[in-house]
Design a protein around this motif. Structure first.
Motif: not given
Length: 453
Positions: A82-98, A237-241
């Motif tokens: 839901x947060x990603x907008x449907x799932x992981x996109x091939x070749x995408x770079x995600x940053x998860x911080x917390x 960019x994803x915030x995990x808090x």
């Protein structure tokens, strides 16, 4: 100045945002950081004219661009998707911080396990823990799989070698601050090293069509550690808090090139790992047999999701000196404003009283839609009279005491009706009421307090 010197390259650069300048300044004009401008070296020769060169692919009409490589692939974790907008996109770079210990590594290990089951090899590279420590966590949450590969490395070259050997569809690097590139000067975890490592991994991810998740550290004020350019390099960019003493965890996307950037995912952390909570409203509302003074329920919007939240207030006689104002889970500036409006426009004496305001369940409420609920909770606590049972309140409170409409009122009311609430205090012209719910329209805070007496 000679003409040959007018187009020289800038000799100084900001290590935080990448801003370039021809001379040194103490404070970066772009990101306002002190002491981040450093000299690159001597001013170079005049810029040369750039001639046409080879292209990676011929330009095509936009309607003919293939979308197969940009389709999101679900991970199987509904709240994360839901947060990603449907799932992981091939070749995408995600940053998860917390913050440390909030559950980032546990959640991403579960994501890697689900992707390994569905799409083949995945690679988890840990720079903070040994491979044995990660293996123990995987056993605890049931994330063992033959297609899930694990390595413990802190050198960029070694990470790239593992990528060549495994050829994963997903790479999880925990964390980007612990990996260094020998080809770049700078301290481990410094701005120069982090930028170089992230840039190299981003290039590899785009070239191979490999989704890459980078885990990032945060500073004491909650901002992502390292250069601000790191957030510009990645796609998501994803915030995990979450509160350390609470089992509730919130995942928010603050930047998303492939979907909405305002969605929220709710998780509960336990012995078996991080588990999604598809209907979290019950976590933010107290369950009582009878109403109590100083409590009011509202409905907040997190992206497209309406969530019930309870606002509580306590008004007590000041023990001497200046009255106290304490806030938890709410915006202190907004609480101070609503407090003043309740006293001046609602006729509730608060100048000589201590006022405490908080949200329930560790959720943070910052949107103006909760103003009316906060005002009613403060007035209810001051008069020691509970609000009617089964009622919610929606509306933004202005300085003159008027109550304004908020966005998504229909969806908010529908969620409250679904949860069993039968009455709603709302601004005027808020639209039709859901089945089984009665709307009480009020123009200002004075009228709202009068209607509830």
């Amino acid at each position: 100045m000679p003409p040959s010197m007018k187009s020289t390259r800038p000799a100084h650069r900001c290590t935080e945002c990448g801003y370039t300048s021809a001379k040194w300044v103490g404070r970066c004009p772009e990101c306002q950081t002190w002491g981040s401008i450093h000299e690159l070296g001597a001013v170079g020769s005049p810029l040369r004219a750039v001639s046409a060169g080879p292209v990676s692919a011929k330009a095509r009409p936009i309607g003919q661009v293939d979308l197969v490589g940009a389709r999101a692939v679900p991970t199987g974790i509904a709240e994360f998707d839901r947060v990603l907008g449907g799932g992981l996109v091939p070749g995408a770079v995600l940053l998860v911080a917390g913050e440390p210990g909030v559950g980032k590594s546990t959640l991403l290990l579960e994501v890697a396990h689900r992707v390994a089951e569905r799409n083949g090899p995945t690679l988890v590279v840990s720079g903070e823990e040994s491979a044995a420590q990660v293996r123990l966590r995987a056993e605890r949450i049931g994330a063992l799989h033959d297609q899930l590969y694990l390595a413990a490395e802190t050198e960029l070259g070694a990470v790239l070698s593992h990528v060549e050997d495994v050829n994963p569809s997903l790479l999880v690097l925990d964390s980007v601050q612990t990996v260094r590139s020998p080809a770049v000067d700078g301290t481990d975890g410094g701005a120069t090293q982090v930028r170089a490592v992230a840039s190299a991994l981003s290039g590899v991810a785009k070239a191979r069509g490999m989704t890459t998740i980078l885990v990032g550290h945060v500073t004491k004020d909650g901002a992502i550690a390292g250069p601000r350019a790191l957030e510009h390099l990645v796609d998501v960019v994803i915030s995990f808090d979450g509160e350390r003493h609470s089992t509730l965890r919130m995942v928010r996307a603050t930047k998303n090139r492939f979907g909405p950037a305002d969605e929220i995912g709710c998780f509960e952390i336990g012995d078996s790992g991080v588990v999604g909570v598809p209907d979290p409203s019950h976590l933010f509302v107290s369950r009582r047999s009878a109403p109590v003074p100083g409590s009011c329920v509202t409905v907040t919007m997190e992206g497209s999701r309406p969530l019930l939240a309870e606002v509580q207030a306590l008004v007590a006689t000041a023990g001497g000196g200046s009255p106290r104002r304490a806030v938890s889970g709410l915006d202190p500036a907004r609480v101070a404003m609503v407090n003043a409006v309740v006293e001046r426009r609602g006729g509730v004496k608060l100048a000589d009283a201590d006022v405490f305001a908080a949200s329930v369940g560790g959720v943070r409420i910052v949107e103006p839609a909760a103003d009316l609920a906060l005002a009613l909770a403060i007035a209810s606590a001051a008069k020691d009279r509970p609000l009617p049972h089964g009622m919610i309140a929606l509306g933004e409170v202005g300085l003159s005491g008027e109550i304004r409409r908020v966005g998504g009122t229909g969806r908010r009311l529908a969620e409250a009706a679904r949860q069993g609430y039968t009455a709603a205090l709302v601004p005027e012209d808020s639209g039709p009421a859901p089945a089984g719910m009665r709307l009480i329209e009020v123009p200002d805070i004075g009228t709202a307090l009068t209607r509830l007496q």
